[in-house]
Design a protein around this motif. Structure first.
Motif, PDB file in Angstrom:
ATOM      1  N   ALA A  93      -3.833   0.672  -3.314  1.00  0.00           N
ATOM      2  CA  ALA A  93      -4.018   0.634  -1.554  1.00  0.00           C
ATOM      3  C   ALA A  93      -2.957  -0.282  -0.893  1.00  0.00           C
ATOM      4  CB  ALA A  93      -5.356  -0.030  -1.576  1.00  0.00           C
TER       5      ALA A  93
ATOM      6  N   TYR B 248      -1.099   4.328   1.997  1.00  0.00           N
ATOM      7  CA  TYR B 248      -1.866   4.855   0.910  1.00  0.00           C
ATOM      8  C   TYR B 248      -2.860   6.057   1.189  1.00  0.00           C
ATOM      9  CZ  TYR B 248      -5.546   1.538   2.186  1.00  0.00           C
ATOM     10  OH  TYR B 248      -6.462   1.057   2.753  1.00  0.00           O
ATOM     11  N   TYR B 249      -3.554   6.529   0.559  1.00  0.00           N
ATOM     12  CA  TYR B 249      -4.985   7.032   1.036  1.00  0.00           C
ATOM     13  C   TYR B 249      -5.908   7.025  -0.187  1.00  0.00           C
ATOM     14  CZ  TYR B 249      -4.729  11.029  -2.063  1.00  0.00           C
ATOM     15  OH  TYR B 249      -4.970  11.762  -3.304  1.00  0.00           O
ATOM     16  N   TYR B 250      -7.156   7.073   0.165  1.00  0.00           N
ATOM     17  CA  TYR B 250      -8.122   7.135  -0.858  1.00  0.00           C
ATOM     18  C   TYR B 250      -9.357   8.008  -0.244  1.00  0.00           C
ATOM     19  CZ  TYR B 250      -7.341   4.250  -5.030  1.00  0.00           C
ATOM     20  OH  TYR B 250      -6.985   3.906  -6.216  1.00  0.00           O
TER      21      TYR B 250
ATOM     22  N   GLY C  71      -2.336   3.508   6.333  1.00  0.00           N
ATOM     23  CA  GLY C  71      -3.194   3.750   5.321  1.00  0.00           C
ATOM     24  C   GLY C  71      -4.350   4.698   5.657  1.00  0.00           C
TER      25      GLY C  71
ATOM     26  N   ARG D 156       0.510  12.836   0.590  1.00  0.00           N
ATOM     27  CA  ARG D 156       0.682  11.597  -0.035  1.00  0.00           C
ATOM     28  C   ARG D 156       0.479  11.440  -1.379  1.00  0.00           C
ATOM     29  NH1 ARG D 156      -1.472   7.310   4.668  1.00  0.00           N
ATOM     30  NH2 ARG D 156      -0.506   8.282   6.439  1.00  0.00           N
TER      31      ARG D 156
ATOM     32  N   ARG E 100      -6.776  10.116  -5.507  1.00  0.00           N
ATOM     33  CA  ARG E 100      -6.897   8.927  -5.367  1.00  0.00           C
ATOM     34  C   ARG E 100      -8.395   8.863  -4.881  1.00  0.00           C
ATOM     35  NH1 ARG E 100      -2.965   8.562  -7.459  1.00  0.00           N
ATOM     36  NH2 ARG E 100      -1.135   7.821  -6.939  1.00  0.00           N
TER      37      ARG E 100
ATOM     38  N   ALA F 180       1.237   8.212  -3.149  1.00  0.00           N
ATOM     39  CA  ALA F 180       0.554   7.092  -2.767  1.00  0.00           C
ATOM     40  C   ALA F 180       0.365   6.101  -3.860  1.00  0.00           C
ATOM     41  CB  ALA F 180      -0.464   7.370  -1.656  1.00  0.00           C
ATOM     42  N   SER F 181       0.193   4.834  -3.431  1.00  0.00           N
ATOM     43  CA  SER F 181       0.024   3.633  -4.366  1.00  0.00           C
ATOM     44  C   SER F 181      -1.392   3.851  -4.636  1.00  0.00           C
ATOM     45  CB  SER F 181       0.243   2.202  -3.881  1.00  0.00           C
ATOM     46  OG  SER F 181      -0.275   1.371  -4.461  1.00  0.00           O
TER      47      SER F 181
ATOM     48  N   THR G 294      -4.810   0.498   8.896  1.00  0.00           N
ATOM     49  CA  THR G 294      -5.402   1.489   8.036  1.00  0.00           C
ATOM     50  C   THR G 294      -6.621   1.975   8.907  1.00  0.00           C
ATOM     51  OG1 THR G 294      -5.219  -0.112   6.010  1.00  0.00           O
ATOM     52  CG2 THR G 294      -6.892   1.684   6.188  1.00  0.00           C
TER      53      THR G 294
END
Length: 470
Positions: free
Chosen positions: A259, A263-265, A213, A252, A291, A255-256, A191
């Motif tokens: 996490a 993924y991304y946040y 990530g 993304r 996200r 993306a989930s 990540t």
């Protein structure tokens, strides 16, 4: 159940939210939606004492009270309400050395921003500005893989300061780490936590290819972001980082929200300057950032949250919960990290007892190779746990024991808290900084955690009603 001896206050949470009557069973993790009469009856039992159970409910008829009591007894027999307290095992057996599952590599103790709330002192962590060498990074990954024992997967986060100031070493460490892990029959999930200033197209393609990530720092509305996250040379950074954040969001989109995987946040921080932080979350959601995680500042001097800020912060969570549902109903869903409440799954009991695992299952490595319990302890000499250049050995026992003993069973404030299995006793660093001890809790942080979970559980109830599952 034995009504007369049941500890209601610590083992169930009864509350109203958004027109719903809800009860959360602490020990089973079950959530129930009650009608008005059942809610009033249970509220009376809790407030007036179980010995007054036959008269609970005020103006309810005897037949109604009897029916309600029988329904609650049935839920108790099913184990989804009034669940008895389990005998809690020690989170870490006394003679067992926990296996490391995650490592944070501080690629850069330097940054191109000068964030006003930065716990790292704009990236230097109280020391000199420096970058991690490739040799030290390799030693750090070797250390983490060795300390993982038989664990098949290691989580590794590139952190700073701003790690992209050391992007070449990051790329080399991903290649090295994948090979080193494969040689042991393991894998590493990487990540990157970044301010996004240096996320160009070439780097984005590489991050996608390597399935890394991404945690992207952005605080929300331009005025909020620019005030809190200025460039080192002055001026706001919003216009510089937003294009990269939006690119990642588009690339993304699927993306989930939990996490997982590539993924991304978009990760922001709220302070007492923006207690209406729900507007910042929705600003990002309206731009297509699906996200989002916004966290309360810890410390922060004049930006620090205070008791008098709580009503405004609670109102923000309430508004955000309703917006979350409205956006989903309108076909524009977004994920807010703290609303991802695992009511039907979630962590196992030992995980709930011990929290994040800092100092035992999680460690951070500074650019010079020094090891600390987590990224927020880096640079504090009293928490140094050795170096990746030391001969392989377990962490210094005095520090490891302190963290092993800082589980919720050892925290007085957690003993009767209905939210104890949700938060695991809170953030260790926040507890040390704000309450002065690993075994004390940061009370304001606890209250925000409880509010977040109330709204998250309410959202799950609304979703269940909309889906016909309630």
């Amino acid at each position: 159940m034995i009504w007369e001896t049941y500890a209601f206050a610590k083992n169930i949470h009864l509350y109203r939210h958004g027109g719903l009557n809800l009860v959360y069973d602490v020990n089973s993790g079950s959530l129930h939606l009650l009608d008005a009469k059942s809610y009033r009856w249970l509220e009376d039992v809790i407030n007036s004492g179980a010995e007054n159970r036959p008269a609970a409910g005020g103006d309810l008829t005897a037949a109604e009270r009897g029916e309600i009591a029988r329904e609650f007894d049935q839920l108790a027999r099913e184990g989804t309400l009034f669940n008895p307290e389990a005998e809690l095992p020690p989170p870490y057996p006394e003679k067992e050395t926990p296996l490391l599952k995650a490592v944070c590599l501080h690629l850069a103790h330097d940054c191109d921003l000068a964030c006003r709330y930065c716990f790292a002192g704009t990236g230097a962590f109280g020391g000199k500005r420096e970058l991690m060498s490739l040799a030290t990074g390799k030693r750090a990954l070797d250390f983490a893989l060795a300390r993982g024992g038989a664990r098949a997967t290691l989580e590794a986060d590139f952190f700073g300061g701003e790690p992209l100031l050391n992007a070449a070493v990051m790329r080399a460490l991903v290649a090295y780490g994948r090979d080193a892990a494969a040689a042991l029959g393991k894998t590493i999930n990487f990540t990157l936590t970044t301010n996004a200033l240096s996320l160009d197209e070439d780097l984005l393609e590489w991050l996608d290819m390597e399935k890394i990530g991404l945690v992207l720092s952005i605080d929300g509305r331009p005025a909020v972001h620019d005030r809190m996250r200025p460039l080192r040379g002055g001026g706001g950074s919003y216009a510089a980082v937003l294009p990269a954040v939006l690119k990642v969001a588009r690339r993304r989109a699927a993306a989930s929200p939990y996490a997982l995987g590539a993924y991304y946040y978009a990760r922001g921080t709220y302070t007492r300057y923006n207690t209406d932080f729900d507007r910042d979350v929705l600003h990002l959601a309206d731009l297509g950032v699906g996200r989002v995680s916004v966290e309360p500042v810890v410390g922060g001097g004049g930006l620090a949250l205070r008791e008098e800020d709580l009503p405004a912060l609670y109102a923000s969570y309430d508004r955000l919960g309703e917006a979350y549902l409205a956006y989903a109903a309108d076909g524009r869903p977004f994920s807010f990290f703290h609303f991802n409440a695992g009511l039907d799954a979630g962590p196992c009991l030992p995980k709930r007892l011990k929290g994040c695992g800092a100092g035992l299952e999680y460690a951070a490595v500074a650019p010079n190779g020094d090891i600390y319990p987590c990224h927020q302890f880096v640079g504090r000499s009293e928490w140094r746990m050795g170096s990746v250049y030391d001969e392989p050995s377990p962490p210094p026992p005095e520090i490891a024991r302190e963290f092993a003993g800082a589980h919720i069973n050892a925290k007085k404030a957690c003993q009767n808290c209905w939210c104890r299995f949700v938060c695991g006793g809170g953030c260790h660093a926040a507890n040390v900084d704000m309450a002065g001890d690993l075994r004390e809790v940061y009370d304001l942080g606890c209250r925000l955690q409880r509010k977040r979970f109330e709204v998250a559980a309410y959202i799950r109830a609304r979703e269940a009603l909309a889906g016909g599952a309630a």
